[in-house]
Design a protein around this motif. Structure first.
Motif, mmCIF file in Angstrom:
data_model
loop_
_atom_site.group_PDB
_atom_site.id
_atom_site.type_symbol
_atom_site.label_atom_id
_atom_site.label_comp_id
_atom_site.label_asym_id
_atom_site.label_seq_id
_atom_site.Cartn_x
_atom_site.Cartn_y
_atom_site.Cartn_z
ATOM 1 N N SER A 113 0.839 -1.197 0.000
ATOM 2 C CA SER A 113 0.000 0.000 0.000
ATOM 3 C C SER A 113 0.872 1.244 0.000
ATOM 4 C CB SER A 113 -0.949 0.017 1.206
ATOM 5 O OG SER A 113 -0.223 0.121 2.416
ATOM 6 N N TYR A 114 0.284 2.348 -0.467
ATOM 7 C CA TYR A 114 0.992 3.625 -0.535
ATOM 8 C C TYR A 114 0.112 4.706 0.073
ATOM 9 C CZ TYR A 114 3.125 7.862 -2.399
ATOM 10 O OH TYR A 114 3.689 9.100 -2.518
ATOM 11 N N GLY A 121 7.363 13.425 4.836
ATOM 12 C CA GLY A 121 6.158 14.026 4.280
ATOM 13 C C GLY A 121 6.019 13.886 2.786
ATOM 14 N N THR A 122 6.771 12.978 2.184
ATOM 15 C CA THR A 122 6.770 12.824 0.723
ATOM 16 C C THR A 122 6.211 11.476 0.263
ATOM 17 O OG1 THR A 122 9.083 12.111 0.894
ATOM 18 C CG2 THR A 122 8.678 14.420 0.324
ATOM 19 N N GLY A 123 5.590 10.745 1.169
ATOM 20 C CA GLY A 123 4.983 9.463 0.824
ATOM 21 C C GLY A 123 5.638 8.307 1.545
ATOM 22 N N VAL A 124 4.837 7.300 1.845
ATOM 23 C CA VAL A 124 5.345 6.125 2.541
ATOM 24 C C VAL A 124 4.721 4.874 1.939
ATOM 25 C CG1 VAL A 124 3.553 6.356 4.330
ATOM 26 C CG2 VAL A 124 5.603 5.009 4.794
ATOM 27 N N VAL A 125 5.546 3.857 1.742
ATOM 28 C CA VAL A 125 5.112 2.569 1.199
ATOM 29 C C VAL A 125 5.112 1.543 2.317
ATOM 30 C CG1 VAL A 125 5.614 0.712 -0.429
ATOM 31 C CG2 VAL A 125 6.052 3.087 -1.077
ATOM 32 N N ALA A 155 7.661 -4.139 6.719
ATOM 33 C CA ALA A 155 8.590 -3.039 6.485
ATOM 34 C C ALA A 155 7.851 -1.833 5.926
ATOM 35 C CB ALA A 155 9.692 -3.471 5.520
ATOM 36 N N LYS A 156 8.454 -0.651 6.092
ATOM 37 C CA LYS A 156 7.931 0.583 5.509
ATOM 38 C C LYS A 156 9.083 1.356 4.885
ATOM 39 C CE LYS A 156 3.898 1.393 8.481
ATOM 40 N NZ LYS A 156 3.240 2.354 9.400
ATOM 41 N N TYR A 157 8.836 1.898 3.686
ATOM 42 C CA TYR A 157 9.832 2.750 3.054
ATOM 43 C C TYR A 157 9.332 4.182 3.048
ATOM 44 C CZ TYR A 157 13.081 4.845 -0.220
ATOM 45 O OH TYR A 157 14.025 5.661 -0.784
ATOM 46 N N ASN A 158 10.113 5.083 3.643
ATOM 47 C CA ASN A 158 9.788 6.499 3.676
ATOM 48 C C ASN A 158 10.537 7.199 2.555
ATOM 49 O OD1 ASN A 158 8.231 6.907 6.370
ATOM 50 N ND2 ASN A 158 9.994 5.644 6.940
ATOM 51 N N VAL A 215 12.676 7.245 -5.042
ATOM 52 C CA VAL A 215 11.320 7.678 -4.715
ATOM 53 C C VAL A 215 10.356 6.616 -5.241
ATOM 54 C CG1 VAL A 215 9.528 9.399 -5.097
ATOM 55 C CG2 VAL A 215 11.905 10.117 -4.759
ATOM 56 N N ILE A 216 9.495 6.101 -4.391
ATOM 57 C CA ILE A 216 8.515 5.079 -4.787
ATOM 58 C C ILE A 216 7.124 5.694 -4.753
ATOM 59 C CG2 ILE A 216 7.559 2.807 -4.298
ATOM 60 C CD1 ILE A 216 10.155 2.083 -2.902
#
Length: 219
Positions: A113-114, A121-125, A155-158, A215-216
């Motif tokens: 999910s995104y 503040g630029t999105g998190v996966v 896991a989360k990617y910021n 950037v994802i």
């Protein structure tokens, strides 16, 4: 005898039914993941920890990883492959134990999910790291121990700040519904206290080979 108008109505209804049943040739493109830039990346972390279901914890002072993100867009859920992962000494545990961790790759980095926001503040996966496989070998006052760790972790990617290199992959299971690693093939008297499952925690700084963080996005 059927009236002409009735026949035309029936034919029209049949044509409409067929048209509704058929897939639209003009439908919009399917939503997909985009990783920019794609290609080779590296990850570095400070302290990482492996904690079994009994509470025993092995900590490694530093850790590194590297991998590759395919050319975008991609349907997912796999967004990248982790082709190397290392947990560097000293790795320490209970009862004055010392440990070494060797890994078998590739592992998969998956997105489920995104959302807007995230650390920068630029999105998190939100997703997971899958196909994990590692051998853990150690020695303590209880004796030697070797066991295998397999499975997936949450896991989360910021995403990084605009044009930045501060993207982070946080490997930290949520308080509920966490994916658990399996512990198996335990060998040696020192393994008598080792549990059956484990969680993994760490925060990796992720950088593309160009120096910026990927950037994802999903659209």
């Amino acid at each position: 005898m059927l009236k002409k108008s009735s026949v035309l109505t029936a034919v029209g209804a049949a044509v409409a039914a067929i048209a509704l049943a058929a897939p639209s040739a003009t439908a919009g493109t399917t939503a997909a993941w985009t990783v920019t830039p794609s290609g080779a990346f590296t990850g570095s972390a400070g302290v990482t920890s492996l904690t079994d279901n009994i509470g025993n914890q092995i900590k490694c002072a530093t850790a590194t990883a590297s991998g590759d993100a395919p050319t975008s867009p991609t349907a997912g859920p796999q967004l990248a492959s982790i082709t190397a992962a290392a947990f560097n000494a000293p790795c320490t545990g209970p009862f004055n134990s010392t440990w070494e961790i060797s890994t078998s790759t590739p592992w998969t980095l998956n997105g489920t999910s995104y959302a807007a926001g995230g650390t920068n503040g630029t999105g998190v996966v939100t997703g997971n790291i899958g196909s994990i496989s590692a051998t853990v070998t150690g020695k303590s006052v209880l004796g030697e121990c070797t066991f295998e760790v397999t499975g997936s972790v949450d896991a989360k990617y910021n995403n990084p700040s605009s044009g930045g290199s501060d993207g982070t992959l946080d490997v930290a299971p949520p308080t509920t519904g966490a994916l658990l690693l399996s512990i198996g093939s335990k060998t040696g008297p020192g393994c008598n206290i080792v549990g059956a499952t484990a969680t993994f925690k760490g925060s990796y700084s992720i950088k593309h080979s160009s120096g910026v963080s990927p950037v994802i996005s999903y659209s």
